[in-house]
Design a protein around this motif. Structure first.
Motif, PDB file in Angstrom:
ATOM      1  N   ALA A  87       0.828  -1.204   0.000  1.00  0.00           N
ATOM      2  CA  ALA A  87       0.000   0.000   0.000  1.00  0.00           C
ATOM      3  C   ALA A  87       0.860   1.250   0.000  1.00  0.00           C
ATOM      4  CB  ALA A  87      -0.911   0.008   1.239  1.00  0.00           C
ATOM      5  N   VAL A  88       0.305   2.317  -0.566  1.00  0.00           N
ATOM      6  CA  VAL A  88       0.941   3.625  -0.434  1.00  0.00           C
ATOM      7  C   VAL A  88       1.079   3.947   1.058  1.00  0.00           C
ATOM      8  CG1 VAL A  88       0.611   6.102  -0.809  1.00  0.00           C
ATOM      9  CG2 VAL A  88       0.163   4.488  -2.668  1.00  0.00           C
ATOM     10  N   GLY A  89       2.230   4.466   1.438  1.00  0.00           N
ATOM     11  CA  GLY A  89       2.500   4.775   2.835  1.00  0.00           C
ATOM     12  C   GLY A  89       3.284   3.697   3.557  1.00  0.00           C
ATOM     13  N   SER A  90       3.480   2.531   2.919  1.00  0.00           N
ATOM     14  CA  SER A  90       4.253   1.453   3.549  1.00  0.00           C
ATOM     15  C   SER A  90       5.713   1.859   3.711  1.00  0.00           C
ATOM     16  CB  SER A  90       4.172   0.173   2.708  1.00  0.00           C
ATOM     17  OG  SER A  90       2.855  -0.300   2.605  1.00  0.00           O
ATOM     18  N   ARG A  91       6.245   1.610   4.896  1.00  0.00           N
ATOM     19  CA  ARG A  91       7.673   1.828   5.154  1.00  0.00           C
ATOM     20  C   ARG A  91       8.405   0.544   4.775  1.00  0.00           C
ATOM     21  NH1 ARG A  91       9.151   1.937   9.977  1.00  0.00           N
ATOM     22  NH2 ARG A  91      10.677   3.624  10.000  1.00  0.00           N
ATOM     23  N   VAL A  92       9.422   0.661   3.909  1.00  0.00           N
ATOM     24  CA  VAL A  92      10.051  -0.542   3.356  1.00  0.00           C
ATOM     25  C   VAL A  92      11.568  -0.405   3.287  1.00  0.00           C
ATOM     26  CG1 VAL A  92       8.041  -1.198   1.957  1.00  0.00           C
ATOM     27  CG2 VAL A  92       9.790   0.317   0.972  1.00  0.00           C
ATOM     28  N   ALA A  93      12.219  -1.562   3.375  1.00  0.00           N
ATOM     29  CA  ALA A  93      13.610  -1.708   2.936  1.00  0.00           C
ATOM     30  C   ALA A  93      13.570  -2.437   1.604  1.00  0.00           C
ATOM     31  CB  ALA A  93      14.422  -2.491   3.951  1.00  0.00           C
ATOM     32  N   VAL A  94      14.509  -2.128   0.723  1.00  0.00           N
ATOM     33  CA  VAL A  94      14.473  -2.672  -0.631  1.00  0.00           C
ATOM     34  C   VAL A  94      15.691  -3.555  -0.877  1.00  0.00           C
ATOM     35  CG1 VAL A  94      14.370  -2.145  -3.100  1.00  0.00           C
ATOM     36  CG2 VAL A  94      13.199  -0.658  -1.444  1.00  0.00           C
ATOM     37  N   ASN A  95      15.430  -4.789  -1.287  1.00  0.00           N
ATOM     38  CA  ASN A  95      16.479  -5.696  -1.755  1.00  0.00           C
ATOM     39  C   ASN A  95      16.769  -5.336  -3.214  1.00  0.00           C
ATOM     40  OD1 ASN A  95      18.022  -7.821  -2.689  1.00  0.00           O
ATOM     41  ND2 ASN A  95      16.464  -9.389  -2.351  1.00  0.00           N
ATOM     42  N   PRO A  96      17.993  -4.888  -3.532  1.00  0.00           N
ATOM     43  CA  PRO A  96      18.263  -4.353  -4.876  1.00  0.00           C
ATOM     44  C   PRO A  96      18.550  -5.400  -5.940  1.00  0.00           C
ATOM     45  CG  PRO A  96      20.240  -4.223  -3.554  1.00  0.00           C
ATOM     46  CD  PRO A  96      19.167  -4.763  -2.644  1.00  0.00           C
ATOM     47  N   ASP A  97      18.470  -6.681  -5.604  1.00  0.00           N
ATOM     48  CA  ASP A  97      19.004  -7.701  -6.501  1.00  0.00           C
ATOM     49  C   ASP A  97      18.275  -7.817  -7.836  1.00  0.00           C
ATOM     50  OD1 ASP A  97      20.777  -8.279  -4.500  1.00  0.00           O
ATOM     51  OD2 ASP A  97      19.788 -10.109  -3.845  1.00  0.00           O
ATOM     52  N   ARG A  98      16.940  -7.795  -7.819  1.00  0.00           N
ATOM     53  CA  ARG A  98      16.190  -8.153  -9.026  1.00  0.00           C
ATOM     54  C   ARG A  98      16.499  -7.233 -10.212  1.00  0.00           C
ATOM     55  NH1 ARG A  98      16.243 -12.505  -7.132  1.00  0.00           N
ATOM     56  NH2 ARG A  98      14.619 -13.327  -5.757  1.00  0.00           N
ATOM     57  N   GLY A  99      16.612  -5.943  -9.972  1.00  0.00           N
ATOM     58  CA  GLY A  99      16.897  -5.026 -11.069  1.00  0.00           C
ATOM     59  C   GLY A  99      18.318  -4.516 -11.071  1.00  0.00           C
ATOM     60  N   TYR A 100      19.193  -5.177 -10.279  1.00  0.00           N
ATOM     61  CA  TYR A 100      20.569  -4.704 -10.106  1.00  0.00           C
ATOM     62  C   TYR A 100      20.581  -3.208  -9.819  1.00  0.00           C
ATOM     63  CZ  TYR A 100      22.108  -9.272 -11.681  1.00  0.00           C
ATOM     64  OH  TYR A 100      22.315 -10.628 -11.778  1.00  0.00           O
ATOM     65  N   ILE A 101      19.719  -2.814  -8.885  1.00  0.00           N
ATOM     66  CA  ILE A 101      19.603  -1.397  -8.530  1.00  0.00           C
ATOM     67  C   ILE A 101      20.953  -0.866  -8.064  1.00  0.00           C
ATOM     68  CG2 ILE A 101      18.587   0.221  -6.870  1.00  0.00           C
ATOM     69  CD1 ILE A 101      16.071  -1.528  -6.897  1.00  0.00           C
ATOM     70  N   GLY A 102      21.396   0.209  -8.686  1.00  0.00           N
ATOM     71  CA  GLY A 102      22.642   0.848  -8.308  1.00  0.00           C
ATOM     72  C   GLY A 102      23.886   0.071  -8.657  1.00  0.00           C
ATOM     73  N   CYS A 103      23.739  -1.046  -9.341  1.00  0.00           N
ATOM     74  CA  CYS A 103      24.881  -1.918  -9.673  1.00  0.00           C
ATOM     75  C   CYS A 103      24.799  -2.385 -11.123  1.00  0.00           C
ATOM     76  CB  CYS A 103      24.927  -3.118  -8.729  1.00  0.00           C
ATOM     77  SG  CYS A 103      25.134  -2.724  -6.986  1.00  0.00           S
ATOM     78  N   GLY A 104      24.472  -1.479 -12.005  1.00  0.00           N
ATOM     79  CA  GLY A 104      24.393  -1.810 -13.419  1.00  0.00           C
ATOM     80  C   GLY A 104      22.999  -1.760 -13.997  1.00  0.00           C
ATOM     81  N   GLY A 105      21.974  -1.638 -13.135  1.00  0.00           N
ATOM     82  CA  GLY A 105      20.607  -1.538 -13.609  1.00  0.00           C
ATOM     83  C   GLY A 105      20.238  -0.118 -14.010  1.00  0.00           C
ATOM     84  N   ASN A 106      18.960   0.072 -14.299  1.00  0.00           N
ATOM     85  CA  ASN A 106      18.494   1.380 -14.773  1.00  0.00           C
ATOM     86  C   ASN A 106      18.161   2.350 -13.646  1.00  0.00           C
ATOM     87  OD1 ASN A 106      18.612   0.597 -17.510  1.00  0.00           O
ATOM     88  ND2 ASN A 106      16.613  -0.402 -17.354  1.00  0.00           N
TER      89      ASN A 106
END
Length: 349
Positions: A87-106
């Protein structure tokens, strides 16, 4: 959430030593995606490496600027079609693996907003208990990197463990070993301030290798013996969080029969191995890149939720994003910094 035409600043690597805060459009979510407003983002040694090398590996030049930032937490502010469990407003930590977030992804999390997909609970997105701060939640990424390496080396609480390097990942390894109940944790570095943090996190022995060598200290702490005319130390598991070829070679020279070695550091050059010793002593060598670790990510978050206060020595500095350049300089100073956090306006880290 601001409209699609609004812009934000996002950190991108353009070439060797060239990192810029570029204006880009604030993202909107597509089907199966969410947008997270970033509250805290840690600076990783790999971020500093990408900047220094000007690319992911320092060999292949960038075709387009590289977005960076992969240790982060924040609030979901928009959801795309088909997202039903978040839901909008959810506080979350993000696992970056699926989109290679910050490590070669978009996408990169050194920005006020980031698109995350696929949006899947307990895979890419992990809900935070109210008492867990965003800064602590952002530690789940490096803690799970360390935990993944320990799992690859089959560490159990009875093992005698030695960690090479007391930088952020080495310190995270100490924290996770303490969480696992390990009782004989040794760590080695050349910087006294880092070793002090390691002791505060639970290391039982913290040694500056300029004062005492690794084999001498480990023989004293973990015991020693002799096999085929060569001395060995009683350490069960070595965790390479330093990326030093000389240190890893020294480990091979003194590892006992059946020792396990996990490499979670980024090595910048090939390392020669004594394969005869590896064969004769039945040494296990494993690498751990931690790019598919939802289970470890969740376990790290559970540890944070249970005992966040014990992790206080990990976070050495916190800077607002508008002091980005200063934060990078401090993060690169081994004597000053452990984990440096970036925070964002309008969010409480």
């Amino acid at each position: 959430m601001t409209g699609q035409s609004a812009t934000m600043l996002a950190a991108h690597v353009h070439g060797p030593g060239d990192v810029r805060l570029d204006p880009i459009a604030i993202p909107t979510p597509g089907p199966g995606e969410v947008v997270v407003r970033v509250a805290a983002c840690g600076i990783c040694g790999s971020d500093l490496g990408y900047i220094a090398k000007g690319s992911l590996d320092g060999v292949h030049p960038l075709a387009t600027p590289l977005p960076i930032g992969h240790e982060f937490a924040g609030t979901v502010v928009a959801i795309g079609a088909g997202v039903e469990t978040i839901a909008v407003g959810s506080r979350v930590a993000v696992n970056p693996d699926r989109g290679y977030i910050g490590c070669g992804g978009n996408e990169g999390a050194m920005a006020s907003h980031i698109r995350v997909g696929p949006a899947k609970l307990n895979d890419t997105l992990f809900l935070l208990p109210d008492h867990v701060t965003f800064a602590h939640a952002a530690l789940a990424e490096p803690l799970s990197v360390a935990l993944h390496g320990l799992r690859m080396a089959r560490v159990n609480p009875a093992d005698q463990v030695a960690i090479l390097g007391a930088g952020p990942i080495g310190l995270c390894a100490v924290a996770m070993l303490r969480h696992m109940g390990a009782q004989n944790i040794a760590i080695f570095d050349r910087v006294d301030s880092r070793l002090e943090r390691a002791r505060a996190l639970g290391a039982h022995l913290a040694v500056n290798v300029t004062s005492e060598t690794l084999p001498v200290a480990l023989a004293r702490f973990h015991g020693s013996g002799d096999r085929f005319g060569s001395p060995y130390v009683g350490t069960d598991v070595f965790v390479d969080a330093a990326g030093s070829g000389a240190a890893l070679t020294e480990v091979f020279t003194h590892a006992k029969k059946g020792a396990r070695i996990a490499v979670i550091a980024l090595h910048k050059a090939p390392v020669p191995f004594d394969l005869f010793r590896m064969m004769a002593n039945e040494i296990t060598l494993v690498g751990a890149i931690a790019d598919d670790r939802p289970e470890e990510f969740g376990e790290a978050l559970a540890m944070i939720a249970a005992d966040a206060a014990a992790l206080a020595p990990l976070i050495s500095h916190s800077y607002p994003f508008d002091r980005f350049a200063e934060a990078l300089t401090v993060a690169a100073d081994a004597d000053k910094a452990a984990k440096v956090m970036l925070t964002f306006a309008g969010q409480t880290a």
